[in-house]
Each structure stands twice: as C-alpha cells, then as structure tokens.
Design a protein around this motif. Sequence first.
Motif, PDB file in Angstrom:
ATOM      1  N   PHE A  10       0.828  -1.204   0.000  1.00  0.00           N
ATOM      2  CA  PHE A  10       0.000   0.000   0.000  1.00  0.00           C
ATOM      3  C   PHE A  10       0.857   1.245   0.000  1.00  0.00           C
ATOM      4  CE2 PHE A  10      -2.535  -3.398   1.756  1.00  0.00           C
ATOM      5  CZ  PHE A  10      -3.721  -3.265   1.053  1.00  0.00           C
ATOM      6  N   VAL A  12       0.920   5.714   0.462  1.00  0.00           N
ATOM      7  CA  VAL A  12       0.285   6.818   1.178  1.00  0.00           C
ATOM      8  C   VAL A  12       0.610   8.114   0.456  1.00  0.00           C
ATOM      9  CG1 VAL A  12       2.207   7.211   2.774  1.00  0.00           C
ATOM     10  CG2 VAL A  12      -0.098   7.793   3.481  1.00  0.00           C
ATOM     11  N   PHE A  82      -6.634   4.052  -0.968  1.00  0.00           N
ATOM     12  CA  PHE A  82      -5.745   5.201  -1.104  1.00  0.00           C
ATOM     13  C   PHE A  82      -6.538   6.492  -1.309  1.00  0.00           C
ATOM     14  CE2 PHE A  82      -3.364   7.912  -4.156  1.00  0.00           C
ATOM     15  CZ  PHE A  82      -2.313   8.282  -3.330  1.00  0.00           C
ATOM     16  N   CYS A 105      -2.553   3.173   3.869  1.00  0.00           N
ATOM     17  CA  CYS A 105      -2.784   4.141   2.790  1.00  0.00           C
ATOM     18  C   CYS A 105      -2.951   5.566   3.319  1.00  0.00           C
ATOM     19  CB  CYS A 105      -4.052   3.763   2.022  1.00  0.00           C
ATOM     20  SG  CYS A 105      -3.958   2.211   1.141  1.00  0.00           S
ATOM     21  N   ARG A 165       0.061   5.760   8.627  1.00  0.00           N
ATOM     22  CA  ARG A 165       1.003   4.834   7.983  1.00  0.00           C
ATOM     23  C   ARG A 165       1.969   4.242   9.009  1.00  0.00           C
ATOM     24  NH1 ARG A 165       2.031   1.749   3.314  1.00  0.00           N
ATOM     25  NH2 ARG A 165       4.141   1.007   3.660  1.00  0.00           N
TER      26      ARG A 165
END
Length: 197
Positions: A10, A12, A82, A105, A165
């Motif tokens: 994932f 960010v 996201f 995300c 995160r």
Amino acid sequence: MIYPPGVERFRVGGKKEEFFLFVTELVPYKKADLVVAALTRLGLPLVVVGDGPQFEECRRLAGKNVEFLGYQDDATVADLMFRARALVFAAEEDFGIVPVEAQACGTLVIAYGKGGVEDTIVPATGDNWEVATGLFFHEQSVEALEAAVKQFLAWEGRFRPEVLRRNAERFGRERFRREIVAFVAAKWRESLTGVRS
C-alpha cells in the motif's frame, strides 16, 4: 497473538476524495446494512466493495449516494483505500486486516470499537493527533455510527496520513518474521525441555 503482515503493497499520499469506503463480504455479522443505512441517512457518498448474501438487502436500503461495486481485485481495493476519505468498519473481528490496510494508505478508520481494532487503531480523543488513527463507535447502531461520522467530519483535517502509515507499519513483514521466529524457537525449546516459556 502473532498478527499477519499486510502493509507493504500500500502507498500513502495524495488528495483524498469525497467518498467513504466499506470493504467486506456482505454477511450479517459484518453489519453492511448498518453502514449503508447510516451513510444513506447522512447523504454522504459511500462505495461498497464486496459480495455476499446481504447484497440485495443492502441495495434496497441504499440511497443514491451509495455505489455497489461487488467483488474487486486487490489492486482495485488498494486504489480505493488510497483515495477514500475514510474507511468504515462495523464488525467485531479477532483481528481484521482491512483497517490496517486502510491505515497503510493514510486513510482513517471509523470502526466499531471492539475486538481486533482495539489493538490496531488508536482512537482520537481530540488532543492526541500525534498518534490518532481512527474513531470508534461503541454500539452497532445507525445512530452511533452517524455520531462517529459526524465527529470525523468535525476533526477531519487534524488526522495525519503519516501517523496512520506509521501505526500500520507495526503490522509489516519484519515484525511478523521476528515474532514467528521467536514463537517457533520457544516451541522448540519447550519440546526439548518440557518447560513452557
């Protein structure tokens, strides 16, 4: 408990869009009907990802603000996480990987505050923005979820994607590897000595 890894794929960063996200199999204990009803009453955009026996029931409850995507592949789910404004998680689970993935995300989680989320989410208190990664509601009711969403709207700009995160990274591969190795080593010692660690 050894938590499964779930954050490395994932990303960010970037601007969040207006929609809330709900990702799960549509079965009764996941409380999809609750989420659909609450966001419909609030008139806020909701994207529902998943399929299951409650699919048609949830569609009947939904207003025009709710979009049902059915089953989606991992890449599509990651992209939605996201871009989502927040993830809504209404089930009581032993762990629940979806809230961890959302945090990876930089997406805040509005969750029913029982079960695994108590270990994976740091609920906002109004003065803990350096660690806060979500909001809890403590009753599986439309009213309780609505109140939590309204609180999120009041605090939305205060949550920090990098904090979310960082919290999710506690559930990365390295921690999993370290804990599995320690667990196996302890079990091996027990088998040799007959003494529990």
